[in-house]
Design a protein around this motif. Structure first.
Motif: not given
Length: 399
Positions: A182-205
């Protein structure tokens, strides 16, 4: 003839010395056999060709991948040219003979595939290939046009499991897990699994002024050629990890940095798994999907069949047909199906630049090649020869 002398000296004649050519031939054969055994059953070198795992793994990283962690897979296509995967380097012809095919078997391993493991596996949709366009999935090409058009335009071939293209991704969910996003955040077995510090997503700066110190951004790990302006004043779109954004916010010339609220829906060739018109899913919003596990029984209906049809038919080798409102498996009416293998859900850390399970679904256990262990060499394509080596990445472990 002196028979006593002949018997006494029988077998004592000096052996004929091998020629240099024979010695070299024997040495080469031994080296090839030894290297093949090591490569098939113990450890193998791979290279990272794309940015789908950035920043965990970079283009130009050379990895060692363990075959023993999950248990070495017995070759399923045993007659093949040494050190060639599926294509001969010069002729472009097949590097294997598929006239002999062995059943899937695996030696005992040290561990099972776990969540967050970085795994090398054979591309699940690589069973059928358009030779003139191997960068695209054959099935995506068909979905985007038609079977007739694709088969008339390209040379189509099939490949056995162990000769399909090698991919490397992170295992997000294992057999039996329920995965969604949902909105780019993975969820496994009902628990959100945010990207690790290595993961890349689009940001507005948003910067405080049009003048931006690009050298500072480069030191933080931003690819300056991927920083693109938006219609908003002094605002740019960037691909970054959460850690990079945290560091960016500390800079005095940065006004704000937030995840892009308008995450783009999927527009890539072929669409999102399971390619079901009744599911309005995209790469940042999908699910829930239960990953099949060996021994798990699924009820077959219009909701589940789009998700599990390919696994039942292609990966587990059954004939699947629809007759009216009924499903026939191997010619018999079936209201349920029990899976024979475990499956996995694989995704790249660079979520908006990764062809992964969101597009082609589950990875069967017989496609798993091995576990990525560490980087033994890394090259950057820019700079002088000596500076191309990324010294800080040599012998770096993979997490």
């Amino acid at each position: 003839m002196n028979w006593k002398f002949w018997k006494k000296n029988k077998g004592t004649e000096p052996k004929k010395k091998k020629s240099k050519a024979r010695e070299w031939t024997d040495a080469i054969i031994f080296a090839v056999v030894a290297a093949t055994i090591i490569r098939v059953f113990f450890i193998e070198a791979y290279t990272i060709p794309s940015g789908s795992m950035e920043r965990s793994l970079l283009v130009g990283d050379f990895l060692f991948v363990s075959k023993v962690n999950y248990g070495a897979r017995i070759p399923m296509t045993p007659i093949a040219f040494p050190f060639a995967h599926h294509t001969m380097p010069l002729t472009g012809t097949k590097a294997y003979w598929d006239g002999v095919q062995w059943k899937y078997r695996r030696l005992p391993g040290f561990q099972d595939v776990k969540r967050n493991d970085v795994v090398v596996f054979n591309f699940p949709e690589g069973d059928t290939v358009a030779l003139e366009n191997q960068n695209a999935s054959y099935y995506d090409l068909v979905r985007n046009s038609s079977w007739k058009e694709v088969n008339s335009q390209y040379t189509i071939t099939s490949r056995p499991v162990d000769k399909r293209e090698n991919y490397i991704k992170r295992c997000i969910a294992i057999a039996g897990d329920v995965v969604s996003m949902k909105n780019g955040i993975a969820n496994v077995n009902g628990k959100d699994e945010p990207l690790k510090n290595t993961g890349m997503m689009p940001y507005l700066v948003k910067f405080k002024s049009p003048e931006v110190n690009m050298q500072v951004l480069e030191k933080l790990g931003f690819a300056t050629n991927e920083i693109t302006p938006t219609p908003a004043p002094n605002t740019f779109s960037v691909n970054a990890s959460a850690l990079m954004i945290d560091e960016l916010r500390k800079l005095d010339f940065v006004e704000s940095a937030m995840m892009d609220p308008a995450l783009p829906t999927d527009t890539e060739l072929g669409g999102i798994f399971p390619h079901d018109p009744n599911r309005n899913w995209n790469r940042d919003n999908f699910g829930p999907i239960k990953v099949p596990a060996k021994g798990w029984t699924v009820q077959l209906d219009s909701n589940t069949m789009p998700l599990y049809y390919r696994a039942i038919r292609t990966y587990e080798g059954n004939t699947v047909e629809k007759s009216g409102n009924d499903w026939l498996i191997n010619g018999k009416k079936a209201t349920s199906y029990t899976f024979k293998m475990n499956y996995y859900w694989m995704m790249g850390d660079n979520r908006h630049n990764s062809a992964d399970s969101r597009y082609w679904g589950f990875v069967p256990e017989d496609h798993v090649v091995g576990k990525a262990l560490f980087i033994w060499m890394s090259f950057d394509s820019s700079g002088s020869w000596f500076s191309k080596i990324r010294w800080s990445r040599i012998f770096k472990g993979i997490n």
